[in-house]
Motif scaffolding. Sequence first.
Motif, mmCIF file in Angstrom:
data_model
loop_
_atom_site.group_PDB
_atom_site.id
_atom_site.type_symbol
_atom_site.label_atom_id
_atom_site.label_comp_id
_atom_site.label_asym_id
_atom_site.label_seq_id
_atom_site.Cartn_x
_atom_site.Cartn_y
_atom_site.Cartn_z
ATOM 1 N N ASN B 52 0.872 -1.171 0.000
ATOM 2 C CA ASN B 52 0.000 0.000 0.000
ATOM 3 C C ASN B 52 0.914 1.227 0.000
ATOM 4 O OD1 ASN B 52 -2.072 1.786 0.269
ATOM 5 N ND2 ASN B 52 -2.628 1.199 2.371
ATOM 6 N N ALA B 53 1.417 1.570 -1.178
ATOM 7 C CA ALA B 53 2.506 2.548 -1.259
ATOM 8 C C ALA B 53 2.011 3.983 -1.110
ATOM 9 C CB ALA B 53 3.234 2.379 -2.588
ATOM 10 N N PRO B 54 2.459 4.690 -0.053
ATOM 11 C CA PRO B 54 2.023 6.074 0.146
ATOM 12 C C PRO B 54 2.398 6.974 -1.038
ATOM 13 C CG PRO B 54 3.250 5.269 2.058
ATOM 14 C CD PRO B 54 3.392 4.239 0.987
ATOM 15 N N CYS B 55 3.549 6.730 -1.661
ATOM 16 C CA CYS B 55 4.001 7.570 -2.778
ATOM 17 C C CYS B 55 3.023 7.476 -3.944
ATOM 18 C CB CYS B 55 5.417 7.169 -3.207
ATOM 19 S SG CYS B 55 5.569 5.449 -3.724
ATOM 20 N N LEU B 56 2.603 6.243 -4.195
ATOM 21 C CA LEU B 56 1.679 5.992 -5.299
ATOM 22 C C LEU B 56 0.330 6.679 -5.026
ATOM 23 C CD1 LEU B 56 1.238 2.566 -7.041
ATOM 24 C CD2 LEU B 56 -0.774 3.793 -6.265
ATOM 25 N N ASN B 57 -0.098 6.589 -3.764
ATOM 26 C CA ASN B 57 -1.400 7.156 -3.394
ATOM 27 C C ASN B 57 -1.411 8.678 -3.471
ATOM 28 O OD1 ASN B 57 -2.339 4.584 -2.929
ATOM 29 N ND2 ASN B 57 -1.818 4.628 -0.743
ATOM 30 N N ILE B 58 -0.284 9.295 -3.140
ATOM 31 C CA ILE B 58 -0.307 10.762 -3.028
ATOM 32 C C ILE B 58 0.059 11.473 -4.336
ATOM 33 C CG2 ILE B 58 2.061 11.321 -2.321
ATOM 34 C CD1 ILE B 58 0.531 12.943 0.012
ATOM 35 N N CYS B 59 0.731 10.808 -5.236
ATOM 36 C CA CYS B 59 1.244 11.484 -6.441
ATOM 37 C C CYS B 59 0.118 12.217 -7.183
ATOM 38 C CB CYS B 59 1.912 10.477 -7.366
ATOM 39 S SG CYS B 59 2.509 11.263 -8.885
ATOM 40 N N PRO B 60 0.238 13.551 -7.322
ATOM 41 C CA PRO B 60 -0.858 14.325 -7.913
ATOM 42 C C PRO B 60 -1.026 14.082 -9.412
ATOM 43 C CG PRO B 60 1.008 15.746 -7.433
ATOM 44 C CD PRO B 60 1.352 14.404 -6.881
ATOM 45 N N THR B 61 0.029 13.594 -10.089
ATOM 46 C CA THR B 61 -0.106 13.393 -11.539
ATOM 47 C C THR B 61 -0.226 11.909 -11.882
ATOM 48 O OG1 THR B 61 2.294 13.340 -11.813
ATOM 49 C CG2 THR B 61 1.225 15.481 -12.065
ATOM 50 N N LYS B 62 -0.426 11.086 -10.866
ATOM 51 C CA LYS B 62 -0.530 9.628 -11.056
ATOM 52 C C LYS B 62 0.651 9.088 -11.877
ATOM 53 C CE LYS B 62 -5.264 9.146 -9.876
ATOM 54 N NZ LYS B 62 -4.934 9.990 -8.706
ATOM 55 N N ALA B 63 1.836 9.589 -11.530
ATOM 56 C CA ALA B 63 3.047 9.176 -12.244
ATOM 57 C C ALA B 63 3.603 7.879 -11.663
ATOM 58 C CB ALA B 63 4.095 10.282 -12.171
ATOM 59 N N ILE B 64 3.075 7.450 -10.526
ATOM 60 C CA ILE B 64 3.617 6.248 -9.895
ATOM 61 C C ILE B 64 2.620 5.099 -10.055
ATOM 62 C CG2 ILE B 64 4.560 5.273 -7.768
ATOM 63 C CD1 ILE B 64 5.367 8.050 -6.908
ATOM 64 N N TYR B 65 3.129 3.981 -10.519
ATOM 65 C CA TYR B 65 2.246 2.829 -10.772
ATOM 66 C C TYR B 65 2.969 1.546 -10.377
ATOM 67 C CZ TYR B 65 5.185 2.072 -14.880
ATOM 68 O OH TYR B 65 6.260 1.840 -15.713
ATOM 69 N N LYS B 66 2.210 0.447 -10.382
ATOM 70 C CA LYS B 66 2.821 -0.860 -10.110
ATOM 71 C C LYS B 66 2.880 -1.659 -11.405
ATOM 72 C CE LYS B 66 1.808 -1.601 -5.256
ATOM 73 N NZ LYS B 66 1.467 -2.650 -4.297
ATOM 74 N N ASP B 67 4.013 -2.314 -11.636
ATOM 75 C CA ASP B 67 4.133 -3.117 -12.855
ATOM 76 C C ASP B 67 3.662 -4.550 -12.592
ATOM 77 O OD1 ASP B 67 6.191 -4.530 -11.668
ATOM 78 O OD2 ASP B 67 7.786 -3.736 -12.963
ATOM 79 N N GLU B 68 3.895 -5.443 -13.558
ATOM 80 C CA GLU B 68 3.325 -6.801 -13.479
ATOM 81 C C GLU B 68 3.881 -7.609 -12.298
ATOM 82 O OE1 GLU B 68 4.990 -5.454 -15.909
ATOM 83 O OE2 GLU B 68 6.835 -6.629 -16.209
ATOM 84 N N ASP B 69 5.044 -7.212 -11.765
ATOM 85 C CA ASP B 69 5.591 -7.901 -10.587
ATOM 86 C C ASP B 69 5.272 -7.134 -9.299
ATOM 87 O OD1 ASP B 69 6.729 -9.984 -12.042
ATOM 88 O OD2 ASP B 69 8.612 -8.897 -12.347
ATOM 89 N N ASP B 70 4.421 -6.124 -9.394
ATOM 90 C CA ASP B 70 4.065 -5.284 -8.248
ATOM 91 C C ASP B 70 5.209 -4.376 -7.793
ATOM 92 O OD1 ASP B 70 1.407 -5.607 -7.922
ATOM 93 O OD2 ASP B 70 1.500 -6.580 -5.953
ATOM 94 N N ALA B 71 6.168 -4.152 -8.669
ATOM 95 C CA ALA B 71 7.220 -3.182 -8.349
ATOM 96 C C ALA B 71 6.615 -1.789 -8.497
ATOM 97 C CB ALA B 71 8.399 -3.354 -9.300
ATOM 98 N N VAL B 72 6.962 -0.904 -7.551
ATOM 99 C CA VAL B 72 6.451 0.472 -7.603
ATOM 100 C C VAL B 72 7.374 1.288 -8.505
ATOM 101 C CG1 VAL B 72 5.939 2.532 -6.238
ATOM 102 C CG2 VAL B 72 5.424 0.256 -5.309
ATOM 103 N N ILE B 73 6.826 1.821 -9.590
ATOM 104 C CA ILE B 73 7.644 2.479 -10.616
ATOM 105 C C ILE B 73 7.215 3.939 -10.789
ATOM 106 C CG2 ILE B 73 8.421 2.367 -13.025
ATOM 107 C CD1 ILE B 73 8.984 -0.280 -11.868
ATOM 108 N N ILE B 74 8.191 4.825 -10.966
ATOM 109 C CA ILE B 74 7.880 6.220 -11.271
ATOM 110 C C ILE B 74 7.963 6.413 -12.788
ATOM 111 C CG2 ILE B 74 8.561 8.645 -10.993
ATOM 112 C CD1 ILE B 74 9.748 7.921 -8.281
ATOM 113 N N ASN B 75 6.889 6.885 -13.372
ATOM 114 C CA ASN B 75 6.917 7.257 -14.782
ATOM 115 C C ASN B 75 7.501 8.665 -14.853
ATOM 116 O OD1 ASN B 75 6.409 8.210 -17.338
ATOM 117 N ND2 ASN B 75 4.343 7.333 -17.477
ATOM 118 N N THR B 76 8.750 8.756 -15.255
ATOM 119 C CA THR B 76 9.464 10.038 -15.181
ATOM 120 C C THR B 76 8.900 11.059 -16.178
ATOM 121 O OG1 THR B 76 11.139 9.092 -16.620
ATOM 122 C CG2 THR B 76 11.606 9.075 -14.274
ATOM 123 N N GLU B 77 8.182 10.581 -17.192
ATOM 124 C CA GLU B 77 7.546 11.495 -18.161
ATOM 125 C C GLU B 77 6.410 12.270 -17.493
ATOM 126 O OE1 GLU B 77 8.098 11.380 -21.859
ATOM 127 O OE2 GLU B 77 10.001 10.653 -21.012
#
Lengths: 350, 151
Positions: B52-77
Motif C-alpha cells: 500500500n505505497a504512500p508515494c503511489l497514493n499521493i502522487c498528484p499526476t498519477k506518475a507512480i504505478y505498479k508493474d506486473e511484478d508489483d514493483a512500484v515504478i515512477i513514470n518520469t515522463e
Amino acid sequence: MRFAFLCRDKPEPSNRKIAIIGAGPAGLSATGYLVCHGHEVHIFDKLPEPGGLMLFGIPEFRIPISRVREGFAELRDIFGVKFHGRTKIVFGNKPDEGDSFVDEFIEFDKLIKDFDAVLIATGTWKSIMPKIEGGDLKGVLPALSLLFKIKCARLGYISWDNITPLKEKTVVIIGAGHTAVDVAIECMSLGASKIYMCYRRTILEAPAGYHEINFLKNRGVIWYELSMPTRIIGENGNVKAIELQQCKLSKPDKNGRRYPIPIENQFVTIDTNYIIYAIGQKLTPPFQQDIDVKLDDWGRIIVDDLHMTSREGIFAAGDIVIGPSKVGRAIQDGLYAAEGINYWLMGEQS
Amino acid sequence: MKKVLFIDYNRCIGCETCQSICEFIHRDKPFIKIFQTSTGLSIPITCHHCENAPCLNICPTKAIYKDEDDAVIINTEKCIGCYMCLAVCPFGIPSFDIRIGAMNKCDMCADRRKRSLAPACSEMCPCVAIFFGEPQALEQTIKAKIAEELA
C-alpha cells in the motif's frame, strides 16, 4: 554470488582470451563481466580456491563460504572459466617465501604472450606491523594472517595443529576496526580465556563502530580505550606482557578529528600470551622489479580511464589500485576494469 | 505475480556490494545506499515497493504505478518533480534526478526482470542479506535458512 549477474547464459564467443591474476572480489566480478561479453577467462591465484579475502580472510559468520563457492561454480560450469589455483605469477623475481600452497610458477611474460589482455587484481594482504621494542618477539601476530590460517583450517586446507593455540590463552588485540572485531570473535570461539582490545581513541571513534565494540564488551572482551602500545616485554623470546601508554584526546582539528595525546608517566602493563595487530593492511604490488607498470607514491598501481596500467594490454583493479577498501568497492573497480578491457579489445562493437 | 525485494538487516555486514553494483548499473546514481549510523551500524536503504505505497497514493499526476511484478515504478515522463512522494515515504526513497528533471528510484531492476534476471543487488550480495522472489517462496527460503542456523 552471481558474479556473472549481467547475463544468464553464455554468449557467442569473442575469441579473445583474458588472464586475471587474483581471484578475489575484483578479479571475480571482472570475470563475471567478461564472460557475459563472450570472452574466455583464465584466473590465476596462489591459493587453492577462488574467493580471495571473502573466503580466506573474512570469517564465515559474515560471508557464508557456500555463497562464494556457488558463485564461482556458476562461472566454471556455465561460462567455462578456468581457475588455475596454487599458481603464482612471477615477474622474473625469485619466488617469495611462505607461498606454501603454490605448486606452479608462471612467468608474467608468458601470460602476456598467451593472452590478449591481463588484469592484475592481487589485493592487499600484508598487515601493518609496529616498529616498537619487542615487536619481533614470538607471539606478536598480524591479524590477517591469523584469520587466514583459521579460515584455511575451516576450509580443510591445513590442520588445526598449524593454528596458533588460543585455548585458555590471553590475547591483546591492537586496533578497533572490522578486522580487530573479527579476530576477537574468532579468539572467543577458539577458547581464549581473556581478550583485551586496545585502541588509541575512544569507542566513539572506533572504525568498527560503537555497536560492534559494545557487542564484544557484552561478551566479555576487556576494552582499553585511549591506550597506545609503547613496548612489548618478552621472556625467552616469547611475549610476556605489553606496556600501554595512556592518552587523552586532543581538541578536534579543522576536520573534526581528535588525536590521542600521551599523558605523561601514565602506563598500564598487561600480561599476555599473544599480541595481535589489526591496524590495517599494506599494499603488496606483486612485482619487485620494474616491469614498466607505474606505481604511485603509496605503491598503488596507476591506471587510466580504461583501468589500463602504463603498460599496453595490462590492466589493474581492486585494492591494488584503490588501496585497502571494502568488498563492494573492489567489486565495482573490477567491473569498471572489465568494461575497460572489453572496450580496448572490441572497440565500438563492445 | 507479486515479487518482493526484502533486506535482512541482521545479515548485512556493510560491505557495500549492493550499492557498488547498483551504481555500476545506473552510472553513478545508486538506488540502494548503505548508511553508517552514529552507533556504527550499516543500514542499506532502498525502496520497499510497499503493498500500500504512500508515494503511489499521493502522487498528484498519477506518475507512480505498479508493474506486473508489483514493483512500484515512477513514470518520469509524468512526474512534475513536486517531491510529494518523498514527503510521504517512510524510508525517504524518491530522489530528484537532475539529469532527467524528475523523481527517480529503484525499479526493482525492471530491465533485468524482463530478461528473467533478479535485481542485481540480490544476486551479488555476499551475505545473502537481500532476498528477491514471490512472497511465499521468499518467506519459505528465509524460514528454512533460520532453521538451518538454529540446528
